[in-house]
Write an enzyme that holds these catalytic residues in place. Structure first.
Site, PDB file in Angstrom:
ATOM      1  N   TYR A  23      83.550  22.389  27.381  1.00  0.00           N
ATOM      2  CA  TYR A  23      83.316  21.853  28.720  1.00  0.00           C
ATOM      3  C   TYR A  23      84.596  21.204  29.253  1.00  0.00           C
ATOM      4  O   TYR A  23      85.106  21.573  30.312  1.00  0.00           O
ATOM      5  CB  TYR A  23      82.165  20.846  28.708  1.00  0.00           C
ATOM      6  CG  TYR A  23      82.059  20.067  30.005  1.00  0.00           C
ATOM      7  CD1 TYR A  23      81.864  20.735  31.208  1.00  0.00           C
ATOM      8  CD2 TYR A  23      82.168  18.681  30.014  1.00  0.00           C
ATOM      9  CE1 TYR A  23      81.774  20.028  32.401  1.00  0.00           C
ATOM     10  CE2 TYR A  23      82.080  17.972  31.196  1.00  0.00           C
ATOM     11  CZ  TYR A  23      81.885  18.648  32.392  1.00  0.00           C
ATOM     12  OH  TYR A  23      81.805  17.944  33.578  1.00  0.00           O
ATOM     13  N   THR A  35      86.640  16.268  35.402  1.00  0.00           N
ATOM     14  CA  THR A  35      85.950  15.328  34.526  1.00  0.00           C
ATOM     15  C   THR A  35      86.931  14.617  33.606  1.00  0.00           C
ATOM     16  O   THR A  35      87.968  15.181  33.233  1.00  0.00           O
ATOM     17  CB  THR A  35      84.908  16.071  33.651  1.00  0.00           C
ATOM     18  OG1 THR A  35      84.390  15.189  32.656  1.00  0.00           O
ATOM     19  CG2 THR A  35      85.537  17.266  32.937  1.00  0.00           C
TER      20      THR A  35
END
Length: 328
Positions: free
Chosen positions: A142, A118
């Site tokens: 995350y 990501t």
């Protein structure tokens, strides 16, 4: 002889589309999923092996049974707010789960690994086009967990000869153009399905979080990639590895962002319905503009993000949403 590819998270949004792309390319996708956020109905293009990445013994069984030629790793927790509230959960599930998977792959001599990372690994770098050379500085568990997995893959490349393609991307939208699989989360946090649910009357008005950003229309700008284009990139990444090209990092984006208001306006045009909207406050940590370049993927992989336009993404998503989706 069948070429099996283990797809973790293959019952989820991006993973299910990748499974369809793999099947179309002549592979047999074997989904490994605990179905905590995925959907059994989304597993349509190959067998399902239920299991959890925290279960090393179960992983070993699956590798022994299918003898995959490669792994596509999508399975992860991915809610930023939850990652801020409970970072331990993200370090435990994402990082330890990935480590179990990587160790199982290495033990089975399955040394080609495509990882769904990501652009959250870059952290809060507002207003720049993010590429593979941009320094990584994640600001929550995350993004940090995904960066840690990237580091693990590099370490196993040195120790075991593991070859990895790492894809970093931001917002994914759209659905399978043939409406076999699509996007449905519980809870739903993504803009396009939220606004389509509002259009269809499945939820109240869409909340626009902040309208006073330093952008042309005051709303946040994000880079969107069509999920089918993203799935194609993962197949190209797999073929890159199987052809002996070696480890590489690729960013996947269009280099052009769309504002929240632009997405809403295109949804109005595509659906020919008004989008009910209410103005809300800014959310903590939201950057004004985040876009990701993809020159390397286009030039080296031959990736063509042909469906990554707002009209195509919204039209495909709307078509799938009208089918009723999974367990509605």
């Amino acid at each position: 002889m069948a070429r099996h590819v283990l797809v973790t998270g293959g019952a989820g949004y991006v993973g299910s589309h990748a499974c369809k792309a793999l099947a179309r390319a002549g592979f047999v996708p074997v989904t490994f999923d605990n179905l905590s956020t995925g959907w059994r109905d989304a597993v349509r293009f190959g067998p399902l092996e239920e299991g959890d990445l925290t279960d090393a013994e179960r992983l070993a069984e699956v590798f022994a049974r299918w003898k995959p030629v490669a792994v596509l790793h999508f399975a992860a927790l991915s809610l930023v707010g939850e990652a801020v509230r409970d970072p331990g959960l993200y370090w435990r599930m994402n990082v330890l789960g990935a480590l179990n998977l990587i160790e199982a792959a290495a033990a089975a001599n399955c040394l080609d690994f495509v990882f769904s990372s990501t652009c959250a690994t870059y952290g809060d770098q507002d207003g720049v086009v993010l590429d593979e050379d941009t320094p990584q500085a994640p600001i929550n568990a995350y993004g940090a967990s995904k960066r840690a997995i990237e580091d693990i893959l590099r370490d196993f490349g040195v120790s075991h000869g593991l070859r990895s393609v790492i894809f970093r991307y931001f917002n994914v939208a759209g659905a399978d153009p043939e409406a076999e699989v699509g996007e449905f989360h519980q809870p739903e946090t993504h803009l396009v399905p939220l606004l389509l649910d509002a259009v269809a009357g499945r939820r109240p008005a869409l909340t626009v979080h902040g309208s006073d950003y330093a952008t042309p229309d005051g709303t946040c700008i994000r880079d969107y990639v069509h999920v089918a284009d993203l799935a194609d990139a993962h197949v190209l990444g797999l073929e890159w590895l199987l052809n002996g090209r070696g480890s590489r990092v690729f960013c996947l984006g269009t280099g052009r962002g769309f504002s929240v208001r632009e997405v809403i306006e295109h949804a109005r045009i595509v659906t020919n319905r008004a989008v009910p909207v209410v103005e809300g406050e800014r959310r903590p940590g939201d950057a004004a503009r985040l876009v990701s370049g993809s020159a390397r993927a286009i030039e080296e992989l031959g990736w063509k993000p042909e469906r990554s336009t707002l009209p195509a993404m919204i039209a495909d998503a709307w078509r799938w949403h009208q089918t009723g989706g999974y367990e509605r």
